[in-house]
Design an enzyme around this catalytic site. Structure first.
Site, PDB file in Angstrom:
ATOM      1  N   PHE A   1       0.812  -1.214   0.000  1.00  0.00           N
ATOM      2  CA  PHE A   1       0.000   0.000   0.000  1.00  0.00           C
ATOM      3  C   PHE A   1       0.842   1.259   0.000  1.00  0.00           C
ATOM      4  CE2 PHE A   1      -2.073   3.146   2.943  1.00  0.00           C
ATOM      5  CZ  PHE A   1      -2.921   3.686   2.003  1.00  0.00           C
TER       6      PHE A   1
ATOM      7  N   ILE B   1      -6.733  -3.650  -2.913  1.00  0.00           N
ATOM      8  CA  ILE B   1      -7.347  -4.798  -2.241  1.00  0.00           C
ATOM      9  C   ILE B   1      -7.100  -4.638  -0.749  1.00  0.00           C
ATOM     10  CG2 ILE B   1      -7.468  -7.312  -2.142  1.00  0.00           C
ATOM     11  CD1 ILE B   1      -6.051  -7.363  -4.877  1.00  0.00           C
TER      12      ILE B   1
ATOM     13  N   HIS C   1      -2.165  -3.814  -5.262  1.00  0.00           N
ATOM     14  CA  HIS C   1      -1.589  -3.771  -3.918  1.00  0.00           C
ATOM     15  C   HIS C   1      -2.634  -4.163  -2.879  1.00  0.00           C
ATOM     16  CE1 HIS C   1      -3.594  -0.269  -2.076  1.00  0.00           C
ATOM     17  NE2 HIS C   1      -3.605   0.265  -3.290  1.00  0.00           N
ATOM     18  N   CYS C   2      -2.156  -4.666  -1.766  1.00  0.00           N
ATOM     19  CA  CYS C   2      -2.959  -4.785  -0.546  1.00  0.00           C
ATOM     20  C   CYS C   2      -2.197  -3.977   0.503  1.00  0.00           C
ATOM     21  CB  CYS C   2      -3.176  -6.243  -0.148  1.00  0.00           C
ATOM     22  SG  CYS C   2      -1.671  -7.223   0.025  1.00  0.00           S
ATOM     23  N   ASN C   3      -2.292  -4.327   1.751  1.00  0.00           N
ATOM     24  CA  ASN C   3      -1.577  -3.546   2.757  1.00  0.00           C
ATOM     25  C   ASN C   3      -0.072  -3.786   2.675  1.00  0.00           C
ATOM     26  OD1 ASN C   3      -0.864  -1.990   4.914  1.00  0.00           O
ATOM     27  ND2 ASN C   3      -2.246  -2.933   6.379  1.00  0.00           N
TER      28      ASN C   3
END
Length: 228
Positions: free
Chosen positions: A43, A63, A119-121
């Protein structure tokens, strides 16, 4: 779905990835290009419009776990096109059900010459699972080759056990879909036409039989009497 067919040697070379890159711990805070036009990262990369512009990013797949929505969110909707997927980062989360939207968004962006950041976290488990499924279908790979291809570009990925099980399951799904697409239902339409032709032939035979009986002086059966 855009796909790219590769020879066995090309697959081997593609999966191995660039051999001249030495992975460093801090690189997990950066994003890596997995295939032309598709980047994977955490992120933190998406928090900088300047960084994304320098990478040529035009589209972002964000995401996030629902409880992260207050912080993991589209930051620059006036500068980039976003797709936001709310999921749960646990082994029970159904990714396959959510994947078609992500796939359509990514492939349309790439087809139009864009570059997509997924990306996610942390870019470790959740977003890599989506990227692995996309790469698998894009290059027509096994789930293992797709996993290694992504892992050899972003070494820190580690999808959880539930996500890995779904990645394996998706291989069978996309291969079945490709098989159906490459064999259109010609046989079914031919069978239908054949059945219609046979019905027409039977009707012609019945009409010929009635004409022959009339010519021989035979009476036609009384349908009303037959129903009594």
């Amino acid at each position: 779905m855009i796909t790219s067919s590769l020879s066995d040697e090309e697959v081997k070379s593609m999966v191995q990835g660039p051999g001249d890159i030495e992975w460093r711990y801090e690189m997990r805070r950066e994003c890596q290009e997995i295939l032309p036009g598709l980047l994977l990262g955490p992120f933190i990369v998406s928090k900088s419009a300047e960084t994304m512009r320098s990478l040529g990013v035009t589209h972002v797949v964000c995401i996030r776990d629902a409880k992260e929505a207050f912080s993991v969110k589209p930051r620059f909707p006036d500068q980039f096109q976003y797709l936001t997927l709310d999921v749960q980062d646990n082994e029970e989360q159904n990714l396959i059900r959510l994947f078609p939207n992500a796939k359509a968004f990514i492939e349309q962006a790439i087809a139009n010459g864009g570059r997509v950041l997924v990306h996610c976290n942390g870019g470790i488990s959740l977003s890599p699972a989506f990227v692995i499924m996309f790469v698998m279908q894009y290059y027509k790979l096994s789930w293992e080759d797709a996993l290694h291809l992504v892992q050899n570009r972003r070494y820190c990925i580690s999808p959880n056990g539930g996500f890995l099980a779904q990645i394996k399951e998706y291989e069978a799904i996309y291969r079945a879909s490709n098989a159906v697409a490459s064999h259109p239902p010609v046989a079914r339409s031919m069978t239908r036409r054949k059945r219609e032709d046979e019905d027409d032939d039977e009707e012609d035979l019945r009409m010929d039989d009635r004409k022959r009986r009339n010519q021989d002086g035979e009476d036609e059966p009384d349908e009303d009497a037959m129903q009594l």
